[in-house]
Every structure is written in structure tokens, then in C-alpha cells.
Design a protein around this motif. Structure first.
Motif, PDB file in Angstrom:
ATOM      1  N   GLU A  23     -23.507 -14.915 -39.156  1.00  0.00           N
ATOM      2  CA  GLU A  23     -23.569 -15.345 -37.973  1.00  0.00           C
ATOM      3  C   GLU A  23     -24.636 -14.863 -36.874  1.00  0.00           C
ATOM      4  N   HIS A  24     -25.557 -13.681 -37.569  1.00  0.00           N
ATOM      5  CA  HIS A  24     -26.251 -13.422 -36.545  1.00  0.00           C
ATOM      6  C   HIS A  24     -27.240 -14.263 -36.473  1.00  0.00           C
ATOM      7  N   PRO A  25     -27.961 -14.605 -35.245  1.00  0.00           N
ATOM      8  CA  PRO A  25     -29.065 -15.628 -35.288  1.00  0.00           C
ATOM      9  C   PRO A  25     -30.347 -15.216 -35.755  1.00  0.00           C
ATOM     10  N   ALA A  26     -30.550 -14.006 -36.305  1.00  0.00           N
ATOM     11  CA  ALA A  26     -31.891 -13.669 -36.657  1.00  0.00           C
ATOM     12  C   ALA A  26     -31.580 -13.792 -38.398  1.00  0.00           C
ATOM     13  N   VAL A  27     -30.634 -13.851 -38.865  1.00  0.00           N
ATOM     14  CA  VAL A  27     -30.251 -13.954 -40.473  1.00  0.00           C
ATOM     15  C   VAL A  27     -30.395 -15.521 -40.991  1.00  0.00           C
ATOM     16  N   ARG A  28     -31.482 -15.281 -41.849  1.00  0.00           N
ATOM     17  CA  ARG A  28     -31.671 -16.705 -42.575  1.00  0.00           C
ATOM     18  C   ARG A  28     -30.792 -16.710 -44.071  1.00  0.00           C
ATOM     19  N   GLU A  62     -20.871   1.786 -52.740  1.00  0.00           N
ATOM     20  CA  GLU A  62     -21.395   1.594 -51.425  1.00  0.00           C
ATOM     21  C   GLU A  62     -21.763   0.334 -51.111  1.00  0.00           C
ATOM     22  N   VAL A  63     -21.632  -0.251 -49.916  1.00  0.00           N
ATOM     23  CA  VAL A  63     -22.045  -1.629 -49.620  1.00  0.00           C
ATOM     24  C   VAL A  63     -23.322  -1.516 -49.008  1.00  0.00           C
ATOM     25  N   ALA A  64     -23.999  -2.262 -49.755  1.00  0.00           N
ATOM     26  CA  ALA A  64     -25.509  -2.839 -49.599  1.00  0.00           C
ATOM     27  C   ALA A  64     -25.619  -4.349 -49.130  1.00  0.00           C
ATOM     28  N   ALA A  65     -26.886  -4.751 -48.179  1.00  0.00           N
ATOM     29  CA  ALA A  65     -27.212  -5.762 -47.946  1.00  0.00           C
ATOM     30  C   ALA A  65     -28.820  -6.124 -48.113  1.00  0.00           C
ATOM     31  N   VAL A  66     -29.192  -7.123 -48.454  1.00  0.00           N
ATOM     32  CA  VAL A  66     -30.645  -7.665 -48.492  1.00  0.00           C
ATOM     33  C   VAL A  66     -30.563  -8.679 -47.853  1.00  0.00           C
ATOM     34  N   VAL A  67     -31.532  -8.791 -46.580  1.00  0.00           N
ATOM     35  CA  VAL A  67     -31.329  -9.807 -45.734  1.00  0.00           C
ATOM     36  C   VAL A  67     -32.838 -10.264 -45.601  1.00  0.00           C
ATOM     37  N   VAL A  68     -32.830 -11.869 -45.345  1.00  0.00           N
ATOM     38  CA  VAL A  68     -34.024 -12.505 -45.328  1.00  0.00           C
ATOM     39  C   VAL A  68     -33.913 -12.804 -43.657  1.00  0.00           C
ATOM     40  N   LEU A  69     -34.927 -12.645 -42.774  1.00  0.00           N
ATOM     41  CA  LEU A  69     -34.850 -12.859 -41.485  1.00  0.00           C
ATOM     42  C   LEU A  69     -35.495 -14.168 -40.973  1.00  0.00           C
ATOM     43  N   ARG A  70     -35.136 -15.005 -39.927  1.00  0.00           N
ATOM     44  CA  ARG A  70     -35.776 -15.987 -39.171  1.00  0.00           C
ATOM     45  C   ARG A  70     -36.282 -15.489 -37.901  1.00  0.00           C
ATOM     46  N   ALA A  71     -35.986 -14.355 -37.328  1.00  0.00           N
ATOM     47  CA  ALA A  71     -36.395 -13.558 -36.078  1.00  0.00           C
ATOM     48  C   ALA A  71     -36.154 -12.009 -36.389  1.00  0.00           C
ATOM     49  N   PRO A  72     -37.203 -11.326 -35.638  1.00  0.00           N
ATOM     50  CA  PRO A  72     -37.077  -9.726 -35.978  1.00  0.00           C
ATOM     51  C   PRO A  72     -35.614  -9.362 -35.509  1.00  0.00           C
ATOM     52  N   VAL A  73     -35.364  -8.389 -36.109  1.00  0.00           N
ATOM     53  CA  VAL A  73     -33.993  -7.377 -35.667  1.00  0.00           C
ATOM     54  C   VAL A  73     -34.056  -6.183 -36.632  1.00  0.00           C
ATOM     55  N   GLU A  74     -33.466  -5.248 -36.107  1.00  0.00           N
ATOM     56  CA  GLU A  74     -33.626  -3.705 -36.502  1.00  0.00           C
ATOM     57  C   GLU A  74     -32.166  -3.743 -37.431  1.00  0.00           C
ATOM     58  N   ALA A  75     -32.399  -2.906 -38.510  1.00  0.00           N
ATOM     59  CA  ALA A  75     -31.388  -2.917 -39.393  1.00  0.00           C
ATOM     60  C   ALA A  75     -30.038  -2.405 -38.550  1.00  0.00           C
ATOM     61  N   ASP A  76     -30.253  -1.289 -37.637  1.00  0.00           N
ATOM     62  CA  ASP A  76     -29.190  -0.677 -36.839  1.00  0.00           C
ATOM     63  C   ASP A  76     -28.627  -1.737 -35.977  1.00  0.00           C
ATOM     64  N   ASP A  77     -29.114  -2.683 -35.525  1.00  0.00           N
ATOM     65  CA  ASP A  77     -28.526  -3.718 -34.750  1.00  0.00           C
ATOM     66  C   ASP A  77     -27.493  -4.592 -35.684  1.00  0.00           C
ATOM     67  N   LEU A  78     -28.011  -5.146 -36.795  1.00  0.00           N
ATOM     68  CA  LEU A  78     -27.259  -5.829 -37.916  1.00  0.00           C
ATOM     69  C   LEU A  78     -25.793  -5.054 -38.274  1.00  0.00           C
ATOM     70  N   ARG A  79     -26.138  -3.554 -38.499  1.00  0.00           N
ATOM     71  CA  ARG A  79     -25.032  -2.814 -38.861  1.00  0.00           C
ATOM     72  C   ARG A  79     -24.058  -2.770 -37.880  1.00  0.00           C
ATOM     73  N   ALA A  80     -24.438  -2.564 -36.579  1.00  0.00           N
ATOM     74  CA  ALA A  80     -23.467  -2.724 -35.470  1.00  0.00           C
ATOM     75  C   ALA A  80     -22.692  -4.148 -35.146  1.00  0.00           C
ATOM     76  N   PHE A  81     -23.565  -5.274 -35.549  1.00  0.00           N
ATOM     77  CA  PHE A  81     -23.122  -6.468 -35.282  1.00  0.00           C
ATOM     78  C   PHE A  81     -21.803  -6.658 -36.417  1.00  0.00           C
ATOM     79  N   VAL A  82     -22.051  -6.407 -37.511  1.00  0.00           N
ATOM     80  CA  VAL A  82     -21.119  -6.653 -38.526  1.00  0.00           C
ATOM     81  C   VAL A  82     -19.743  -5.384 -38.387  1.00  0.00           C
ATOM     82  N   ARG A  83     -20.125  -4.384 -37.759  1.00  0.00           N
ATOM     83  CA  ARG A  83     -19.065  -3.343 -37.692  1.00  0.00           C
ATOM     84  C   ARG A  83     -18.155  -3.893 -36.703  1.00  0.00           C
TER      85      ARG A  83
END
Length: 500
Positions: free
Chosen positions: A414-419, A434-455
Motif C-alpha cells: 500500500e505504500h506508494p514507494a514499494v514495488r 522475528e518478522v523481516a521484510a525485503v523490499v524493492v522500491l519504485r521511489a526512495p524511502v527510509e526503513a524507519d518510515d516503512l516500519r512506521a507505516f506498517v505499525r
């Protein structure tokens, strides 16, 4: 019956109509019937007979269909192999099924010969112009050997990476039933053009693209390798009306700069893996294009369930079971669970495989009391729609709590930067996983921002503590994300763990 009967019937009523095209190359229905009959003669001359296994290692080229129906025609068994296989893999598969012959594309000659060395299998290489000249000099074998419905037609090999390879035995009845049902569900007709972007050696492409197209009298236009710009070009040039693909194909098209109008398509079908809801909605809003998501496995020929038009469609769902197929969601003891509860999806019907080749123990484990146990976890709602939540082996148990990777992946998408996103469990000394994610991006974003988005959108124990970025994710030839092949650099992208 014989699956090749479908081609024979179509050729009688559709003489002169194209069945398979690849750019300028074209084969008509009667041409495919004649060429496959001549392949049958070649095989008979080589001593291949009823029940013999013939391995086929060809890319998405018209010759695949010629060879495929030629093998079936004499009652032999097709063993389709991925053209990207290496020597060791070829040796394992050819040796396991005891193939008498490997028919391979000319560019694969060196690997094919090395792979069959010591297996007892001969090699035959397809060089397009030479192949056609050879066939013109052979008398055609007009008789189609009739087989019992439960006789094996095709052996597909599982994509497992460890242990003994498992050959999935699909019968003539399995494949005729599934192709007929797919053609009917998709309302395929003589005016349809199906994009052949799915690998023909795989069950999805073989049944839903090749066999269903032939059954319906439609045309299959091939794409040897999926590339979004090339796919758009072929869709427009050839007037494609039906696009069958996997989620990675739909995502690639969505991101392509040249995509603007998909109005030629009357039907889009997605399978092979879960389609992110965000991608499905984007096709609806940007292109007014509805994608029908379905579900199945090679063991189910492959189609088992699908969404339908109108009230038979629910975004995020795999729909209802197809005609004559039953599905249930059960607990570890095989008891059906209440609506809304998660359990294992089991399937019963004419699409379920005969068994695993020469592997009665694996067959008995997979098919119990007549039900095929898929290893997929799912739930069913009050209206009978099924939902897949993930593979049983992929479930993450974090501190005793269950996390379904697909649920987290949906939020990441759902995050616009995530492909692309893949969520997996990694060992943890206190929590177990522990939960881990590997992400391919379509636009720059910080890991902390993605974590906050999901949380913000999920319970605290579900959000990924570890987030890594990659240029691409490892994919199978059919576009599935290979989670076992993902490298997880656990570095500063992970905050300190606090038990929650």
C-alpha cells in the motif's frame, strides 16, 4: 480419451485458422494437427510407444505445441522441463522418470547432452527450419492412440530445491476436464486472442493458455520472454483479448511508462501467487480493467478456484471452486473449521493429480481420504469466498503469536514507494522468530518510515523489525517470489527488539 483429440476436433472445424503465432510465424489448426501427426511418426520410428516418457525442454515457440501433441498422440507421456535447467537438474528429472528421449531447443544442446549423459535417454534438437523440413519428409501418423481417463498424460516436476524431485502425474481426464472448464469460465471463443506470456512447460501456461485455447478454437500469440514494453506491443499489434499472467507481470506493466490503454483486453486473469490488492485496485481505477484472481497448483492441473464476473468476484479472494471441484478449510486433524477461521485448504475433484511418480509415500501424505492437502493456509467467508493467507511453511511464530506474511506484504504494497515486498521469519533467541521484510522500491524511502507505516496499520507484534532493500527479488520462471532464495542482511535497518 486422449488430450490430443481436442486438437483433432478443432482442426476439423477450423481449417485454415491460425492457432499459434509468434511475430510473423504462424501455424494453423490443420497445420498443427498434421505436424504433430508427423512428430508421432518420428517417435514411433525411434521406438517410442505407449506409456514411454519423453522429456521436452523448449521455450515458448510454436514447436512446443507440435511436439507436445505429437507425444500425446501415440499415448506417450510428456515431461515438460524448464529450458533454464542446468546439467545436474536435467539428469535428476530425466533419470527419475526414466525418459527415453529428451527433445530440446537447439540453443540448449550442450547442456541437454551433458544432463542426459548416463541416463540412457537420447537427445533430439529442434532447429526451426530443419525441423520443418524433416517433418515434410515423414508420413503422418493419423491414428490417435486412445487412453483410459486415468492414464498419465503429463508429468510435471515440483520446484522444490532439496530432496528427491517429485513428478506430478496428471492424467488425460485431469487435463481435458481442466482445459474444458477454463475455456468455459473465460468464455473463450474463435474471436479471442490469448497472450502466451506464461511458460508453456508450466501447468498454468500449458492448461490455461495452450490447451484451453485449442479447446475453444481461439488463437495463442506467444511471447518467449515477458518484458512489459514488448507485451504491450504484442497486445496492440495482435489484438489480444485475454491476458493471463502472474502478479509480477501485472506489476511490471503497471510501472511501464508506455502503458496507457488496455481497452483491447476483455479479460485479465491472475494466478500463480497472491495479487496485491493495491495492484488490483490500480488496474480498476487507471484502466477500468478487472482482474479475475484464481488459485491452483500443478497438482490440481492447475485451476481449482477463481473469481467470476459480477457478484462472483471479491477483491483479495481467490473466489469459489470451479465446476465439479470441492474445497474445504480444515484443521490439523482434517476437520472442517468454522467460517472465518484459518486452516489448511484441501481439494477434491477431477482436477486432482493421480499421484507423485514412483513416490507412494509422498502421494499418501498429500492425498488423504480423497482430499489433496495443499499446504496453503486459508479461510472461507459466509458467502463461500476463499482467501489464501499464506503457505503453512512460511507462517511466522513470533513469541507464540502467529504472523501471516501475506497480511504484512499487503500493507507494505500500500505504500506508494514499494514495488515488491517479501516477508519472512528469521531466527530470534528470545521470540523464536522475528518478522523481516525485503523490499524493492519504485521511489526512495527510509526503513524507519516503512516500519512506521506498517505499525500504524497492524498490531505491534506483526510489523517487520528487519527491513532490507534489494534491486530485485529472486523469482521462479513463472514469476513466483522464491522466499528460500532471499538473502537477508540483518543490519542497522533493525531497531532494538522489545518483547510485545
Amino acid at each position: 480419451m486422449n488430450l490430443a483429440d481436442r486438437l483433432h476436433a478443432a482442426a476439423e472445424r477450423l481449417t485454415g485458422r491460425a492457432v499459434i503465432t509468434l511475430d510473423e510465424a504462424e501455424i494453423t489448426y490443420d497445420g498443427l494437427e498434421l505436424m504433430s501427426a508427423r512428430v508421432a511418426s518420428l517417435l514411433l520410428l525411434r521406438g517410442i510407444g505407449v506409456g514411454d516418457r519423453v522429456a521436452v525442454m523448449l521455450p515458448n515457440v510454436p514447436e512446443f505445441a507440435v511436439v507436445y501433441y505429437g507425444i500425446l498422440r501415440i499415448g506417450a507421456v510428456v515431461v515438460p522441463l524448464d529450458p533454464l535447467l542446468k546439467r545436474r537438474e536435467i539428469a535428476a528429472y530425466v533419470g527419475d522418470c526414466g525418459a527415453r528421449l529428451l527433445i530440446a531447443w537447439h540453443a540448449l544442446a550442450e547442456t541437454a547432452e551433458a544432463g542426459t549423459s548416463g541416463t540412457g535417454a537420447d537427445c533430439f534438437f529442434v532447429v526451426p527450419e530443419e525441423f520443418r523440413r524433416l517433418l515434410r519428409g515423414v508420413e503422418s501418423e493419423h491414428e490417435i492412440v486412445q487412453r483410459a481417463g486415468d492414464d498419465t498424460a503429463v508429468i510435471h516436476y515440483t520446484s522444490g530445491t532439496t530432496g528427491r524431485p517429485k513428478g506430478i502425474e496428471l492424467t488425460h481426464a485431469n487435463l481435458v476436464s481442466n482445459a474444458t472448464t477454463v475455456a468455459r469460465m473465460h468464455a473463450l471463443g474463435v474471436d479471442d486472442v490469448v497472450l502466451g506470456a506464461l511458460p508453456l512447460y508450466h501447468a498454468f501456461g500449458q492448461t490455461c493458455s495452450l490447451n484451453a485455447t485449442v479447446h475453444a478454437g481461439a488463437r495463442l500469440t506467444l511471447l518467449p520472454r515477458f518484458e512489459p514494453g514488448r507485451a504491450l506491443e504484442v497486445i496492440r499489434r495482435d489484438g489480444v483479448t485475454v491476458f493471463q499472467g502472474v502478479p509480477t507481470m501485472y506489476i511490471a506493466l503497471l510501472d511501464h511508462l508506455g502503458v496507457s490503454d488496455l481497452s483491447l483486453l476483455r479479460l485479465c486473469v491472475s494466478g500463480g501467487a497472491a495479487l496485491p490488492l493495491d495492484v488490483l485496485r490500480a488496474y480498476e481505477t487507471r484502466f477500468d480493467c478487472l482482474i479475475m484472481e484464481g488459485y491452483g497448483l500443478s497438482e490440481t492441473s492447475p485451476s481449482a478456484a477463481t473469481n467470476r464476473a459480477g457478484h462472483g468476484r471479491r477483491p483479495g479472494s481467490i473466489g469459489w471452486p470451479i465446476k465439479d471441484v470441492e474445497m474445504r478449510v480444515v484443521d490439523e486433524f482434517g476437520r472442517e473449521v468454522p467460517c472465518g477461521h484459518v486452516g489448511e485448504i484441501v481439494i477434491r475433484g477431477p482436477n486432482v493429480m493421480k499421484g507423485y511418480w514412483n513416490n507412494p509415500a509422498a502421494t499418501a501424505e498429500a492425498i488423504r481420504d480423497g482430499w489433496f492437502h495443499t499446504g496453503d493456509l486459508g479461510r472461507v467467508d459466509d458467502d463461500g469466498f476463499f482467501f489464501v493467507v499464506g503457505r503453512r511453511r512460511d507462517v511466522i511464530i513470533r513469541g507464540g503469536r502467529t504472523v501471516y506474511p501475506r497480511e504484512v506484504e499487503e500493507v507494505l504494497h500500500e505504500h506508494p514507494a514499494v514495488r515488491h515486498a517479501a516477508v519472512v521469519g528469521v531466527p530470534h533467541p528470545e521470540l523464536g522468530e522475528e518478522v523481516a521484510a525485503v523490499v524493492v522500491l519504485r521511489a526512495p524511502v527510509e526503513a524507519d518510515d516503512l516500519r512506521a507505516f506498517v505499525r500504524e496499520r497492524m498490531a505491534a507484534y506483526k510489523y517487520p523489525r528487519h527491513i532490507s532493500f534489494a534491486d530485485e527479488l529472486p523469482l521462479s520462471p513463472t514469476g513466483k517470489i522464491l522466499k528460500h532464495a532471499i538473502a537477508l542482511p540483518l543490519d542497522a535497518t533493525a531497531p532494538p527488539t522489545r518483547r510485545r
